[in-house]
Design a protein around this motif. Structure first.
Motif, PDB file in Angstrom:
ATOM      1  N   VAL A  82       0.797  -1.376   0.068  1.00  0.00           N
ATOM      2  CA  VAL A  82      -0.434  -0.040  -0.127  1.00  0.00           C
ATOM      3  C   VAL A  82       0.759   1.036   0.249  1.00  0.00           C
ATOM      4  CG1 VAL A  82      -1.305   1.300   1.538  1.00  0.00           C
ATOM      5  CG2 VAL A  82      -1.750  -1.151   1.312  1.00  0.00           C
ATOM      6  N   ALA A 101      -3.304   0.324  -7.365  1.00  0.00           N
ATOM      7  CA  ALA A 101      -2.426   1.815  -6.430  1.00  0.00           C
ATOM      8  C   ALA A 101      -3.014   2.882  -7.322  1.00  0.00           C
ATOM      9  CB  ALA A 101      -1.222   1.548  -6.162  1.00  0.00           C
ATOM     10  N   HIS A 150      -7.046  -0.051  -3.100  1.00  0.00           N
ATOM     11  CA  HIS A 150      -5.345  -0.029  -1.870  1.00  0.00           C
ATOM     12  C   HIS A 150      -6.498  -1.848  -1.221  1.00  0.00           C
ATOM     13  CE1 HIS A 150      -3.226   3.328  -2.321  1.00  0.00           C
ATOM     14  NE2 HIS A 150      -4.217   4.137  -2.182  1.00  0.00           N
TER      15      HIS A 150
END
Length: 101
Positions: A16, A89, A94
């Motif tokens: 992330v 992303a 996410h």
């Protein structure tokens, strides 16, 4: 000429934080390919098998000069978790993994 990329894509759990402000699709895909397949001729052959793309095309992806489009991107995401996470992303989506109890 193929450029070696110095940045490494983190493994799944820490992904992330890879791209805080995604702006360069080509570089992000190149980083993901290097993370998943590393930087060898064998890696290029593997990406060729996954996508059906030519050797020259795949070398462009690894160097970050060009990025895969359409069917090639889907094929890469099908085989590579790193590529899938980069695409998500860059799209601002996410994945949050839930802990199994």
């Amino acid at each position: 000429m193929r450029v070696k990329m110095g940045t490494v894509v983190p493994k799944m759990g820490t992904f992330v934080h890879l791209v805080e402000e995604p702006t360069d699709y080509r570089t992000a895909i190149a980083m993901a390919l290097h993370e998943e397949l590393h930087d060898t001729h064998r890696a290029i052959k593997m990406a060729m098998r996954w996508t059906g793309a030519s050797e020259r095309t795949v070398k462009y992806w690894f160097s970050g000069e060009r990025g895969p489009s359409g069917d090639h991107l889907i094929a890469l995401a099908r085989h590579s978790d790193a590529v899938l996470y980069v695409v998500l992303a860059l799209a601002g989506r996410h994945i949050v993994e839930e802990a199994d109890d």
